[in-house]
Design a protein around this motif. Structure first.
Motif, PDB file in Angstrom:
ATOM      1  N   VAL A 161      -6.795   5.565 -15.400  1.00 43.10           N
ATOM      2  CA  VAL A 161      -7.070   6.795 -14.671  1.00 43.10           C
ATOM      3  C   VAL A 161      -6.644   6.553 -13.224  1.00 43.10           C
ATOM      4  O   VAL A 161      -7.145   5.637 -12.571  1.00 43.10           O
ATOM      5  CB  VAL A 161      -8.554   7.193 -14.740  1.00 43.10           C
ATOM      6  N   LEU A 162      -5.720   7.369 -12.739  1.00 46.39           N
ATOM      7  CA  LEU A 162      -5.110   7.121 -11.434  1.00 46.39           C
ATOM      8  C   LEU A 162      -5.248   8.317 -10.512  1.00 46.39           C
ATOM      9  O   LEU A 162      -4.836   9.428 -10.834  1.00 46.39           O
ATOM     10  CB  LEU A 162      -3.623   6.786 -11.624  1.00 46.39           C
ATOM     11  N   ASP A 163      -5.825   8.079  -9.336  1.00 50.11           N
ATOM     12  CA  ASP A 163      -5.857   9.057  -8.254  1.00 50.11           C
ATOM     13  C   ASP A 163      -4.938   8.521  -7.160  1.00 50.11           C
ATOM     14  O   ASP A 163      -5.267   7.544  -6.488  1.00 50.11           O
ATOM     15  CB  ASP A 163      -7.284   9.231  -7.724  1.00 50.11           C
ATOM     16  N   CYS A 164      -3.775   9.149  -7.002  1.00 47.38           N
ATOM     17  CA  CYS A 164      -2.828   8.638  -6.000  1.00 47.38           C
ATOM     18  C   CYS A 164      -2.696   9.543  -4.799  1.00 47.38           C
ATOM     19  O   CYS A 164      -1.818   9.349  -3.964  1.00 47.38           O
ATOM     20  CB  CYS A 164      -1.468   8.349  -6.616  1.00 47.38           C
ATOM     21  N   GLU A 165      -3.559  10.577  -4.681  1.00 46.73           N
ATOM     22  CA  GLU A 165      -3.680  11.377  -3.465  1.00 46.73           C
ATOM     23  C   GLU A 165      -2.332  11.913  -3.008  1.00 46.73           C
ATOM     24  O   GLU A 165      -1.338  11.810  -3.704  1.00 46.73           O
ATOM     25  CB  GLU A 165      -4.371  10.526  -2.394  1.00 46.73           C
ATOM     26  N   GLU A 166      -2.327  12.597  -1.886  1.00 43.75           N
ATOM     27  CA  GLU A 166      -1.080  13.041  -1.293  1.00 43.75           C
ATOM     28  C   GLU A 166      -0.476  11.871  -0.529  1.00 43.75           C
ATOM     29  O   GLU A 166      -1.066  10.832  -0.376  1.00 43.75           O
ATOM     30  CB  GLU A 166      -1.345  14.198  -0.330  1.00 43.75           C
ATOM     31  N   GLY A 167       0.719  12.052  -0.034  1.00 46.48           N
ATOM     32  CA  GLY A 167       1.293  11.000   0.800  1.00 46.48           C
ATOM     33  C   GLY A 167       2.745  10.730   0.490  1.00 46.48           C
ATOM     34  O   GLY A 167       3.512  10.348   1.347  1.00 46.48           O
ATOM     35  N   VAL A 168       3.166  10.911  -0.752  1.00 46.49           N
ATOM     36  CA  VAL A 168       4.566  10.725  -1.102  1.00 46.49           C
ATOM     37  C   VAL A 168       5.002  11.889  -1.971  1.00 46.49           C
ATOM     38  O   VAL A 168       4.228  12.430  -2.748  1.00 46.49           O
ATOM     39  CB  VAL A 168       4.792   9.394  -1.854  1.00 46.49           C
ATOM     40  N   THR A 184      -1.415   7.018 -18.818  1.00 44.06           N
ATOM     41  CA  THR A 184      -1.997   7.249 -17.498  1.00 44.06           C
ATOM     42  C   THR A 184      -2.490   8.680 -17.349  1.00 44.06           C
ATOM     43  O   THR A 184      -1.749   9.627 -17.602  1.00 44.06           O
ATOM     44  CB  THR A 184      -0.965   6.955 -16.393  1.00 44.06           C
ATOM     45  N   ILE A 185      -3.751   8.805 -16.948  1.00 42.39           N
ATOM     46  CA  ILE A 185      -4.338  10.102 -16.613  1.00 42.39           C
ATOM     47  C   ILE A 185      -4.207  10.281 -15.114  1.00 42.39           C
ATOM     48  O   ILE A 185      -4.797   9.529 -14.330  1.00 42.39           O
ATOM     49  CB  ILE A 185      -5.822  10.177 -17.032  1.00 42.39           C
ATOM     50  N   LEU A 186      -3.423  11.268 -14.690  1.00 39.18           N
ATOM     51  CA  LEU A 186      -3.122  11.444 -13.275  1.00 39.18           C
ATOM     52  C   LEU A 186      -4.026  12.490 -12.644  1.00 39.18           C
ATOM     53  O   LEU A 186      -4.181  13.596 -13.167  1.00 39.18           O
ATOM     54  CB  LEU A 186      -1.666  11.867 -13.087  1.00 39.18           C
ATOM     55  N   ILE A 187      -4.600  12.132 -11.495  1.00 37.54           N
ATOM     56  CA  ILE A 187      -5.423  13.051 -10.719  1.00 37.54           C
ATOM     57  C   ILE A 187      -4.789  13.182  -9.339  1.00 37.54           C
ATOM     58  O   ILE A 187      -4.613  12.208  -8.622  1.00 37.54           O
ATOM     59  CB  ILE A 187      -6.876  12.531 -10.565  1.00 37.54           C
ATOM     60  N   ILE A 209     -13.200   9.565 -10.112  1.00 38.04           N
ATOM     61  CA  ILE A 209     -12.417   8.652 -10.935  1.00 38.04           C
ATOM     62  C   ILE A 209     -13.338   7.748 -11.749  1.00 38.04           C
ATOM     63  O   ILE A 209     -13.056   7.425 -12.909  1.00 38.04           O
ATOM     64  CB  ILE A 209     -11.462   7.813 -10.071  1.00 38.04           C
ATOM     65  N   SER A 210     -14.460   7.368 -11.167  1.00 41.33           N
ATOM     66  CA  SER A 210     -15.448   6.563 -11.891  1.00 41.33           C
ATOM     67  C   SER A 210     -15.959   7.297 -13.131  1.00 41.33           C
ATOM     68  O   SER A 210     -16.025   6.744 -14.234  1.00 41.33           O
ATOM     69  CB  SER A 210     -16.619   6.216 -10.963  1.00 41.33           C
ATOM     70  N   GLU A 211     -16.316   8.562 -12.944  1.00 39.45           N
ATOM     71  CA  GLU A 211     -16.836   9.355 -14.063  1.00 39.45           C
ATOM     72  C   GLU A 211     -15.772   9.569 -15.138  1.00 39.45           C
ATOM     73  O   GLU A 211     -16.068   9.479 -16.341  1.00 39.45           O
ATOM     74  CB  GLU A 211     -17.329  10.703 -13.536  1.00 39.45           C
ATOM     75  N   LEU A 212     -14.545   9.847 -14.712  1.00 36.41           N
ATOM     76  CA  LEU A 212     -13.472  10.060 -15.675  1.00 36.41           C
ATOM     77  C   LEU A 212     -13.126   8.784 -16.437  1.00 36.41           C
ATOM     78  O   LEU A 212     -12.847   8.827 -17.641  1.00 36.41           O
ATOM     79  CB  LEU A 212     -12.224  10.583 -14.952  1.00 36.41           C
ATOM     80  N   THR A 213     -13.152   7.655 -15.747  1.00 33.32           N
ATOM     81  CA  THR A 213     -12.851   6.377 -16.396  1.00 33.32           C
ATOM     82  C   THR A 213     -13.828   6.112 -17.532  1.00 33.32           C
ATOM     83  O   THR A 213     -13.430   5.705 -18.635  1.00 33.32           O
ATOM     84  CB  THR A 213     -12.897   5.228 -15.376  1.00 33.32           C
ATOM     85  N   THR A 214     -15.100   6.352 -17.268  1.00 38.63           N
ATOM     86  CA  THR A 214     -16.129   6.150 -18.300  1.00 38.63           C
ATOM     87  C   THR A 214     -15.996   7.172 -19.417  1.00 38.63           C
ATOM     88  O   THR A 214     -16.031   6.822 -20.611  1.00 38.63           O
ATOM     89  CB  THR A 214     -17.531   6.258 -17.668  1.00 38.63           C
TER      90      THR A 214
END
Length: 433
Positions: A161-168, A184-187, A209-214
């Protein structure tokens, strides 16, 4: 290869203006030299775009050629410097501290004197050239995949589970994970120009991300910042793993492969890191926050890190690289055939707190002197970055902020009661100065 990071932070259009940025670019260009190249990049933040353009004009006015990476993360820009024979890179991004602030980071082989007021501009026929480039992305991806055991990761088929935020504009981490056959689950990993979100991996983001991972039964959760030099790891049970624990996990693995070698950390390092390095027969160097990269290079270290959540893998590049840290963690999990919770369980975690106390700039030296006076007899004192006092089963670290009227305090103890006692005592001492 970079040895130094110089940070300039301030309010957009008040402290960091177009005039300031252009002047700064010319000063840096004077140091780099006529006809040489500097690489630049930024995040998606609109003020970053404005300031980068002004800084670019300043560099060109000094006769320096500018290689513009556009919107790209710090470790990717750094890794691409060799493509253009550059030894200085500059990035501009939204500050982690305040949304109205902007950060200018200068990474270089040699420390650049920025105090000079006069900046030399070249004649019209010596103005530097500007070149926009894109091939650095594939160069970085190939470099990462070449450095690790891809097959062993592919065989595990990790669910991430990946949260890569804005930035690129084109997130590279999902592409790399896809190359490694991860599901990969993208957030929030989309091209977004929103200025509402803060670049810091916030408690709200990490909690999601913690809740989604579980809930999804994922192997690991990952939260990246906008610069891609910081990463938060979450285990398969949704537990957020401390940065100091991650630092020790990477250290343990590095020393297993290179017994007796050197590890570099900032002065903030936990007592658990001392124990890991000692147990593996290694050498631990604790240095100032600003000197981690230079000490890694000077001492040929096999690994290094800093808080919060920043890690350096010298076998790949001497740069804080959250993207490579993600891939390296997956490689460790695959090679050890274990879980992140098991790796974390093998590291001792001590009671730890960190907080700030308001302190006028002119009083900061008095605070440091007060602690030196109190603890100089019979205690291990390190004054390389503020003051760290190592007691029998605890430590106190006081670090004055460079930019704000406050001091940062870190306290760690092997007992909760002692931590509380030290916290109350330190607060009173600082307030009474």
């Amino acid at each position: 290869m970079s040895k130094y990071i110089q940070n300039i932070r301030g309010l957009v259009n008040i402290e960091i203006t177009n005039k300031f940025a252009s002047h700064l670019g010319t000063i840096i260009g004077n140091h780099v030299g006529l006809g040489k190249s500097v690489v630049v990049g930024r995040d998606l933040n609109v003020p970053s775009q404005m300031i980068k353009r002004s800084l670019t004009t300043g560099l060109m006015s000094s006769g320096v050629n500018v290689i513009d990476f556009g919107i790209a993360p710090i470790p990717v820009i750094h890794y691409g410097m060799d493509l253009y024979e550059a030894n200085v890179m500059i990035t501009i991004s939204k500050s982690h501290l305040r949304p109205e602030d902007i950060d200018i980071k200068i990474l270089s082989e040699h420390e650049i004197p920025l105090e000079q007021r006069h900046a030399e501009k070249v004649p019209w026929n010596q103005i530097g050239q500007l070149k926009y480039v894109h091939e650095y992305q594939e160069h970085y991806i190939k470099g990462v995949l070449k450095q690790i055991n891809t097959e062993i990761i592919k065989n595990k088929a990790f669910l991430v589970v990946l949260d890569c935020e804005e930035g690129v504009s084109k997130p590279l981490v999902p592409q790399i994970l896809d190359e490694l056959d991860c599901e990969t689950i993208l957030i929030r990993c989309k091209d977004s120009k929103s200025d509402i979100d803060f670049p810091e991996p916030s408690p709200k983001r990490i909690s999601l991300i913690s809740e989604l991972t579980t809930a999804l039964g994922a192997d690991i959760g990952i939260v990246l910042d906008n610069d891609r030099d910081r990463v938060v790891f979450i285990d398969q049970h949704g537990n957020i793993i401390r940065d100091q624990t991650i630092l020790s996990i990477f250290t343990k693995y590095a020393l297993n492969n290179a017994p007796g070698q050197t590890i570099v950390s900032s002065i903030v390092a936990s007592q658990s890191l001392d124990e890991i390095v000692s147990d593996k027969g290694g050498n631990l160097i604790k240095t100032s926050v600003n000197s981690v990269l230079s000490e890694i290079d000077a001492n040929d270290a096999v690994f290094g890190g800093d808080e919060p959540d920043m890690y350096v893998f010298p076998e790949f590049q001497t740069c804080f690289d959250a993207i490579f840290a993600v891939v390296k963690m997956l490689e460790i999990l695959a090679k050890e055939d274990t879980t992140l919770s098991n790796l974390a369980g093998g590291i001792k975690e001590y009671n730890r707190t960190g907080f700030t106390i308001e302190c006028e700039h002119e009083k900061k030296d008095e605070v440091i002197e007060a602690f030196i006076t109190k603890f100089e007899s019979g205690n291990n004192i390190n004054t390389i970055d503020g003051i760290r006092v190592d007691l029998e089963e605890s430590f106190i670290l006081i670090r004055p902020s460079r930019f704000e009227p406050l001091v940062r305090v870190y306290i760690e103890s092997k007992t909760g009661q002692k931590l509380q006692e030290l916290t109350e005592s330190v607060k009173k001492m600082i307030e009474n100065v």
